[in-house]
Design a protein around this motif. Structure first.
Motif: not given
Length: 267
Positions: A91-94, A96-99, A129-132, A134-139
Motif C-alpha cells: 500500500v503506497i504511503q507517499n 503527495d510526494e509522488i504527485r 494523479i487526480q486523486t490518491d 487513482k494514483l495508488i491504482q496506477f502504481i
C-alpha cells in the motif's frame, strides 16, 4: 504476519528483465527492458519499505529516443515508493510526494518537448494523479509491483489467487485460481484461469477498430486463449526472491497476440 516489514521484505537488490511482444494482424512490436530494483526499510517506521529503481535499459542499451526518454522521466518521478504491507498487499504511503514529483517533471518536459506522443504520455500520468485512489491504482498495476505482491502470498493462509494483469495496450485481465506453496522446497506457484475473457475480447476488437488496423472480424465466434503462470523461489524464511518468473499469454486467432515475460532475480 511478521512484526516488521523487514522480516517479510528484507533489504534486497533485484535484477528485473521484462520482455513483451504484441502482434496485431501482421504488425508486431517487441519490447525488452531491464532495470534494478532496490528494497530497503523505511526511515520513519519499521512498517515501511522503500522501493527504488535504477539502471534502466531498453534492448540492453541506454534510452536513446525522445519518446522513451520522456516516458522514462515520468516513470522515474514515481520513485522512491514508500509502502506498508497490509493484507499481503503493498500500500503506497507517499502519494503527495509522488504527485509533486510528477508535476515538476511535467513542467520540465513541457518546456522542452511537444507533440502528439508526448501529450499521450502526459494525459496518462495526469489522469493518474487526480486523486490518491487513482494514483495508488496506477502504481499497483505496474507489473513489477504485481510480482512483488505475488511473493507476499507465501505468508497468506488464504490460498485463493485473485489477481489482475494489465495487458498493454488493450485492457486489464482478471484471473482466479489456487496458490501452491511448497514449504519443503520454499517455492510458490500458481496458474489461474482468466475470468473476464469476453471483456478482453471486446477490448481487443474495440482497440483494433479504433486504431484502424488492417484486421477483419468476419468469424461468428473467435476463441480467446489465455494463460498466466507464476513461479517463485525464495532465498530463505522471508519473502526475499531468489528467482521469480511470470508469463502471460493472450491470443485471439491470428488477430491479436500478447506474450509477456518478467523475471526477477537476486543480484
Amino acid at each position: 504476519m511478521a512484526s516488521s516489514a523487514s522480516d517479510i521484505f528484507p533489504t534486497s537488490t533485484y535484477l528485473v528483465k521484462d520482455q513483451c511482444t504484441v502482434k496485431i494482424g501482421a504488425e508486431q512490436h517487441d519490447g525488452n527492458l531491464s532495470y534494478t530494483l532496490y528494497i530497503t526499510q523505511g526511515e520513519k517506521s519499521p512498517e515501511e519499505i522503500v522501493i527504488d529503481r535504477t539502471n534502466i535499459k531498453v534492448n540492453n542499451q541506454d534510452i536513446d529516443t525522445k519518446f522513451l526518454d520522456v516516458a522514462n522521466q515520468y516513470m522515474e518521478a514515481l520513485f522512491p515508493l514508500v509502502c506498508i504491507i497490509e493484507k499481503y498487499r503493498l500500500v503506497i504511503q507517499n502519494t503527495d510526494e509522488i504527485r509533486k514529483r510528477i508535476q515538476k517533471t511535467d513542467m520540465d518536459i513541457h518546456d522542452l518537448y511537444s507533440g502528439e506522443g508526448i501529450d499521450h504520455i502526459r494525459t496518462q500520468f495526469f489522469a493518474a494523479i487526480q486523486t490518491d485512489e487513482k494514483l495508488i491504482q496506477f502504481i499497483s498495476q505496474l507489473h513489477f509491483m504485481r510480482m512483488l505482491e505475488y511473493s507476499l502470498q507465501k505468508f497468506n493462509p488464504d490460498t485463493t489467487c485473485k489477481t489482475l494483469w494489465k495487458v498493454i495496450p488493450v485492457g486489464t485481465t482478471e484471473w482466479k485460481g489456487e496458490i501452491r506453496y511448497r514449504k519443503d522446497r520454499n517455492t510458490l506457484s500458481f496458474e489461474p484461469k482468466i475470468s473476464n475473457a469476453q471483456d478482453i475480447m471486446d477490448d481487443i476488437i474495440r482497440y483494433i477498430h479504433r486504431h484502424e488496423y488492417n484486421v477483419s472480424f468476419d468469424e461468428e465466434t473467435l476463441p480467446l486463449y489465455a494463460d498466466l503462470q507464476n513461479n517463485i523461489q525464495y532465498t530463505g524464511e522471508t519473502g526475499r526472491i531468489r528467482k521469480a518468473e511470470n508469463r502471460v499469454c493472450i491470443e485471439a486467432g491470428e488477430k491479436f497476440y500478447y506474450q509477456h515475460t518478467i523475471i526477477i532475480e537476486t543480484k
